[in-house]
Design an enzyme around this catalytic site. Structure first.
Site, short mmCIF file in Angstrom:
data_model
loop_
_atom_site.label_atom_id
_atom_site.label_comp_id
_atom_site.label_asym_id
_atom_site.label_seq_id
_atom_site.Cartn_x
_atom_site.Cartn_y
_atom_site.Cartn_z
N TYR A 64 30.46 41.86 49.96
CA TYR A 64 31.54 41.59 49.33
C TYR A 64 32.44 40.91 50.69
O TYR A 64 33.31 40.44 50.43
CB TYR A 64 32.22 42.36 48.46
CG TYR A 64 31.58 42.71 47.26
CD1 TYR A 64 30.35 42.03 46.62
CD2 TYR A 64 31.92 43.75 46.45
CE1 TYR A 64 29.93 42.14 45.53
CE2 TYR A 64 31.44 44.02 45.48
CZ TYR A 64 30.26 43.58 44.74
OH TYR A 64 29.50 43.77 43.48
N HIS A 124 21.49 46.59 46.16
CA HIS A 124 22.17 45.59 45.36
C HIS A 124 21.47 44.78 44.73
O HIS A 124 21.65 44.37 43.49
CB HIS A 124 23.09 44.73 46.28
CG HIS A 124 24.28 44.15 46.00
ND1 HIS A 124 25.37 43.45 46.81
CD2 HIS A 124 24.69 43.74 44.74
CE1 HIS A 124 26.34 43.03 46.04
NE2 HIS A 124 26.05 43.14 44.64
#
Length: 277
Positions: free
Chosen positions: A47, A109
């Site tokens: 992110y 992830h």
């Protein structure tokens, strides 16, 4: 805030998703969320906002009079860093950016088919053994991958973070998670804006004095799924928490359940796993 208990972890039942939130906007969103009562923050190396999340956390702790242990922090290692050496380096960098000595939950992830799953899971378990995360889990794992991960892991896996909302059928993965005692964390729980305007969700919302977004979140919470809606809007932050003061009837749950479809995704994966296994 209620907790979801999974394989020894106590995870707050709703969290703040931070994907796409950056810099001052992210700091303010995290600080405001903690002041409003959020106790669960979700970020990731990918992110590019761990510094801002960490700063927002520190400001929020001071503003709300909280201790570090009061907030459940999740971060993730991206699929391009899943070899053992890269994994350890990624976690070190994440902790440095967050200004934390540990996170509460560390996730893979996305799976990477070019890196042996045993190596990635081994690296994940090593981080828990080193005390740099209290709990471990995965994200975007299919039932087949989840079953493999459980067999390979020497530490309990506590969540599988996947896309879940009323328009997507995730029945198979949900069943696999429950079989292993693993919680499900839902990203995009409001389907990136597709929930508002849906006729059924609007009607159910009006019956309870709630918005369609709140109905969507309640639909997940009522199944023991942990939604992590993303917003920086203070009004939406407050509204997303206000889903514990009403309940959907069995009939309403069944009606909403009929909205789900196998092709209801709003997120495109970075590669093409076999989603239906």
């Amino acid at each position: 805030m209620n907790d979801i208990n999974a394989n020894g972890a106590h995870i707050p039942a709703i969290g703040l998703g931070t994907m796409t939130l950056k810099d001052a906007v992210c700091i303010e969103a995290v600080t405001t969320a903690l002041r409003l009562g959020y106790r669960h923050l979700d970020t990731a190396e990918r992110y590019g906002n761990e510094v801002a999340v960490g700063e927002g956390l520190q400001q929020g702790l001071r503003a709300a009079g909280l201790k570090r242990a009061d907030v459940f922090v999740t971060t993730k290692v991206y699929q391009d860093k899943l070899t053992a050496a890269d994994f350890e380096r990624s976690v070190s960098e994440s902790l440095q950016k967050l200004k934390l000595s540990y996170v509460d939950l560390l996730l893979i992830h996305w799976p990477n088919p070019t890196v042996p799953l045993a190596e990635s899971i081994g690296a994940l378990c090593k981080e828990r053994g080193a005390g740099r995360t209290r709990h471990i889990g995965v994200a975007n794992f299919t039932t087949a991958l989840l079953n493999q991960a459980v067999k390979l892991s020497t530490e309990p896996l506590v969540t599988n973070q996947i896309e879940v909302h009323p328009f997507l059928d995730q029945s198979k993965v949900l069943a696999a998670c429950r079989q292993h005692g693993i919680s499900v964390t839902a990203f995009c729980p409001i389907a990136r804006g597709k929930v508002p305007g849906n006729e059924l969700l609007e009607r159910v919302g009006k019956a309870h004095g709630k918005s369609p977004a709140q109905v969507s979140l309640r639909y997940l919470v009522q199944q023991g799924i942990i939604p992590i809606p993303r917003t920086a809007n203070p009004d939406h932050l407050a509204a997303n928490l206000a889903v514990f003061d009403f309940a959907l009837s069995d009939g309403e749950m069944a009606e909403i359940g009929k909205l789900k479809k196998p092709d209801g995704r709003v997120v495109n994966p970075p590669h093409a796993p076999t989603w239906d296994v």
